[in-house]
Design a protein around this motif. Structure first.
Motif, PDB file in Angstrom:
ATOM      1  N   ARG A  27       0.827  -1.203   0.000  1.00  0.00           N
ATOM      2  CA  ARG A  27       0.000   0.000   0.000  1.00  0.00           C
ATOM      3  C   ARG A  27       0.869   1.263   0.000  1.00  0.00           C
ATOM      4  O   ARG A  27       1.838   1.360   0.769  1.00  0.00           O
ATOM      5  CB  ARG A  27      -0.916   0.051   1.230  1.00  0.00           C
ATOM      6  N   LYS A  29       1.097   4.713   1.311  1.00  0.00           N
ATOM      7  CA  LYS A  29       0.499   5.496   2.398  1.00  0.00           C
ATOM      8  C   LYS A  29       0.619   6.995   2.155  1.00  0.00           C
ATOM      9  O   LYS A  29      -0.211   7.777   2.614  1.00  0.00           O
ATOM     10  CB  LYS A  29       1.189   5.149   3.729  1.00  0.00           C
ATOM     11  N   SER A 101      -0.321  -2.417  -5.565  1.00  0.00           N
ATOM     12  CA  SER A 101      -0.700  -1.393  -4.586  1.00  0.00           C
ATOM     13  C   SER A 101      -1.920  -0.618  -5.058  1.00  0.00           C
ATOM     14  O   SER A 101      -2.415  -0.799  -6.180  1.00  0.00           O
ATOM     15  CB  SER A 101       0.449  -0.420  -4.360  1.00  0.00           C
ATOM     16  N   ASN A 102      -2.379   0.248  -4.191  1.00  0.00           N
ATOM     17  CA  ASN A 102      -3.389   1.228  -4.575  1.00  0.00           C
ATOM     18  C   ASN A 102      -2.770   2.237  -5.528  1.00  0.00           C
ATOM     19  O   ASN A 102      -1.601   2.609  -5.396  1.00  0.00           O
ATOM     20  CB  ASN A 102      -3.919   1.944  -3.334  1.00  0.00           C
ATOM     21  N   ASP A 262      -7.175  10.439   2.222  1.00  0.00           N
ATOM     22  CA  ASP A 262      -6.900   9.056   1.866  1.00  0.00           C
ATOM     23  C   ASP A 262      -8.163   8.210   1.879  1.00  0.00           C
ATOM     24  O   ASP A 262      -9.233   8.656   2.303  1.00  0.00           O
ATOM     25  CB  ASP A 262      -5.851   8.455   2.817  1.00  0.00           C
ATOM     26  N   ASP A 264      -9.347   3.852   2.431  1.00  0.00           N
ATOM     27  CA  ASP A 264      -8.890   2.539   2.911  1.00  0.00           C
ATOM     28  C   ASP A 264      -9.114   1.476   1.835  1.00  0.00           C
ATOM     29  O   ASP A 264     -10.233   1.007   1.638  1.00  0.00           O
ATOM     30  CB  ASP A 264      -9.642   2.167   4.196  1.00  0.00           C
ATOM     31  N   PHE A 265      -8.038   1.065   1.180  1.00  0.00           N
ATOM     32  CA  PHE A 265      -8.135   0.083   0.104  1.00  0.00           C
ATOM     33  C   PHE A 265      -8.194  -1.356   0.610  1.00  0.00           C
ATOM     34  O   PHE A 265      -8.268  -2.284  -0.196  1.00  0.00           O
ATOM     35  CB  PHE A 265      -6.967   0.263  -0.877  1.00  0.00           C
ATOM     36  N   ASP A 266      -8.162  -1.550   1.921  1.00  0.00           N
ATOM     37  CA  ASP A 266      -8.381  -2.886   2.476  1.00  0.00           C
ATOM     38  C   ASP A 266      -9.861  -3.136   2.745  1.00  0.00           C
ATOM     39  O   ASP A 266     -10.248  -4.242   3.116  1.00  0.00           O
ATOM     40  CB  ASP A 266      -7.577  -3.061   3.768  1.00  0.00           C
ATOM     41  N   LEU A 274      -7.404  -1.724  -6.737  1.00  0.00           N
ATOM     42  CA  LEU A 274      -5.953  -1.889  -6.696  1.00  0.00           C
ATOM     43  C   LEU A 274      -5.394  -2.097  -8.096  1.00  0.00           C
ATOM     44  O   LEU A 274      -6.038  -2.695  -8.960  1.00  0.00           O
ATOM     45  CB  LEU A 274      -5.588  -3.090  -5.811  1.00  0.00           C
ATOM     46  N   ASP A 290      -3.484   5.372   0.788  1.00  0.00           N
ATOM     47  CA  ASP A 290      -4.169   4.370   1.600  1.00  0.00           C
ATOM     48  C   ASP A 290      -4.344   4.846   3.033  1.00  0.00           C
ATOM     49  O   ASP A 290      -3.416   5.407   3.639  1.00  0.00           O
ATOM     50  CB  ASP A 290      -3.389   3.058   1.589  1.00  0.00           C
ATOM     51  N   SER A 299     -12.610   8.226   3.130  1.00  0.00           N
ATOM     52  CA  SER A 299     -13.224   6.997   2.623  1.00  0.00           C
ATOM     53  C   SER A 299     -14.723   7.157   2.442  1.00  0.00           C
ATOM     54  O   SER A 299     -15.304   6.664   1.470  1.00  0.00           O
ATOM     55  CB  SER A 299     -12.941   5.827   3.580  1.00  0.00           C
TER      56      SER A 299
END
Length: 588
Positions: A27, A29, A101-102, A262, A264-266, A274, A290, A299
């Protein structure tokens, strides 16, 4: 012979290391300019990366794979040097084996400012955190900005460290140790004939969100909130009308800018963004740094535009148009943590990168601002000296926008102080009077279960929403936040911050139907299509009840007796799209 335990441990660690690297998500950040921010030919970029393995990952910038010679490791991540003449602004993402990654937007434009470190801020007399030695200077148009900033820096022993060149604005690091010295030097610099204003930044590391008054309750029936704006009807209309056989419309790709930190790509809402986007058929793309948590402000705001459907959290309007649209690019960008100055720097870069709609889910009040009940507002306030500088900076931004990019629309939250959005001595940026700024208030579902969606009583003003005639339209203020658990129900978040992307999303969809629409035409169509909210006050509402500018006869086919005339405006997403389709025959 006994084996050497140290060698065995090293052997097994070498075997396990790739597995460990593969197990951790990759990721980005943070992505920010570093080194000399004024060198626009050879730009240095610093990346903070989570999950960085033992091998150097591949870096992709748009459709290009960057040579490994441009990348080197640095503390906490990677350092990248790019030639502005060789590359152009695009999404940057990393690839390490099967891990991707994002994607983060990298703008090769020239506007970048520094944020103060924790030991470079102090508390002022109002108890607000302010920068000690970093200020921005707006240079008069008659002077060449870079040269004049260098002259001033030399005269006062300062250093030019950042810039927003299209606004003739340059960031100086002053030779001062405390606020007394800073204020004295700011007065001297501000008295220079070449200086239009000095911007004193009052920002600490903070969430960046438009905080809502604590007394405003969350709705009990969140599923009905977006029905008040005909969200699902609009998605259905777009999907069915555009490919209609008798009069098909070829939608255009539209780029949207969101000034937030940012995403949250999780979270299941965003995990399929991604890597490369678009990959194959055009679709909604999301570029952002991220985040640590799924329910952050960025988000939630971005999710209203781009979240995957049916994942239990948020629901993205533009994402719902994927099967019909020609793609939307949603760029979440903040430039740096340098407060309002960074917001403007990011906005300038995004506009120069082709963004047609900018989402500003932020705003500030002057110290001493009172709400409609007479109580003092204590959230997102700034001192008088800071507000004066911000006002000049915002004025320069909108003057530049009108001159160089008249087709760009900024959509701004009205604010959550239960105060007045249009009083320029108290509220920024919503108080600016310009066709390129659309201001959005917030509403929520009423307790009336027996009324139709188009009935003014279907919704009520959100208690915390700012009001008055500067507000152009209201939209649903509450949305579900994203979660880390698939199919889990996210918490309800409310505020004008979340009403704003509802309007930004419909503006982007309207532009995809008719990209010739100008900001004043977009506002007109939104108001003409609007449903109503509030009572009928015959053009003389009390200030506290004046939710938006009242609907005029000209917005109802000049019918003085129309039941909507005099009421406040509520977003109707489906009808706005219908008017955008009709406008194709009128706007050439």
């Amino acid at each position: 012979m006994q084996p050497n335990r140290a060698l065995l441990c090293a052997f097994f660690m070498a075997l396990l290391s790739p597995l460990a690297d593969a197990a951790e998500a990759l990721r980005i950040k943070s992505l920010q300019r570093c080194g000399d921010l004024l060198d626009n030919q050879h730009q240095d970029w610093c990346l903070q990366v989570r999950g960085l393995g033992s091998t150097l990952p591949k870096l992709h910038l748009g459709e290009s794979t960057l040579p490994a010679s441009l990348v080197r490791r640095s503390e906490g991540g990677l350092r990248l040097q790019l030639s502005a003449a060789q590359y152009r602004s695009a999404a940057l993402w990393l690839e390490d084996g099967e891990r991707v990654s994002n994607p983060v937007w990298l703008s090769l434009n020239s506007s970048h400012v520094l944020a103060a470190t924790p030991d470079e801020v102090a508390k002022n007399m109002d108890g607000l955190t302010t920068y000690v030695d970093l200020v921005s200077v707006l240079i008069e148009e008659s002077h060449e900005g870079r040269d004049e900033a260098s002259r001033l820096a030399k005269k006062y022993g300062a250093e030019v460290v950042g810039a927003i060149p299209p606004l003739n604005t340059y960031q100086l690091r002053l030779p001062v140790k405390d606020l007394t010295e800073r204020d004295a030097l700011v007065l001297r610099i501000g008295s220079e004939t070449s200086v239009d204003a000095v911007v004193v930044e009052e920002s600490a590391p903070e969430s960046g969100q438009e905080a809502e008054a604590g007394r405003a309750p969350r709705p009990q029936r969140n599923s009905e909130e977006w029905a008040a704006n005909r969200f699902a009807d609009a998605v259905n209309y777009y999907r069915r009308r555009l490919p209609a056989g008798n009069a098909p419309i070829e939608p255009k790709p539209i780029r949207v800018g969101v000034i937030e930190r940012d995403v949250d790509f999780d979270a299941p809402d965003f995990v399929d963004y991604l890597g490369a986007c678009p990959d194959g058929k055009p679709r909604t793309c999301l570029y952002a740094r991220d985040a640590e948590q799924p329910d952050g402000h960025g988000s939630t705001v971005a999710g209203i535009l781009a979240a995957h459907w049916d994942k239990g959290g948020n629901t993205g309007f533009l994402r719902g148009l994927d099967k019909t649209s020609n793609g939307f690019e949603v760029i979440v960008e903040r430039n740096s943590d340098a407060g309002i100055t960074a917001n403007i720097a990011a906005s300038v870069n995004l506009v120069e990168d082709g963004v047609r709609a900018l989402n500003w889910s932020w705003g500030i009040h002057r110290v001493g601002t009172r709400n409609v009940e007479g109580d003092e507002i204590d959230s997102l306030v700034r001192s008088g000296i800071a507000m004066s500088g911000y006002e000049e900076l915002l004025e320069e931004f909108f003057l530049w926008l009108r001159k160089e990019h008249p087709d760009v629309l900024v959509v701004n939250s009205a604010g959550n102080g239960s105060s007045f959005s249009g009083r320029d001595e108290y509220r920024l940026p919503s108080s600016f009077i310009t066709e390129q700024l659309l201001v959005v208030g917030g509403h929520q579902r009423s307790e009336r279960p027996d009324v139709a969606v188009d009935d003014p009583a279907y919704v009520v003003k959100r208690n915390s929403s700012n009001v008055d005639m500067r507000v152009d339209i209201t939209a649903a203020a509450c949305a579900r936040a994203s979660t880390r658990e698939p199919d889990a129900t996210g918490e309800v978040h409310c505020g004008t911050s979340y009403a704003t992307p509802m309007v930004t999303g419909i503006v982007a969809a309207m532009l995809s139907i008719n990209p010739r629409l100008q900001p004043e035409q977009l506002r007109m169509l939104l108001r003409r299509s609007a449903m109503t909210i509030g009572g009928d006050y015959d053009f003389e509402p009390m200030d506290a009840e004046d939710l938006t500018a009242p609907i005029l006869p000209s917005e109802r086919n000049y019918q003085l007796t129309d039941k909507d005339v005099g009421r406040s405006a509520r977003l109707d997403m489906q009808k706005a799209l219908d008017l955008a389709v009709q406008s194709r025959d009128r706007v050439r």
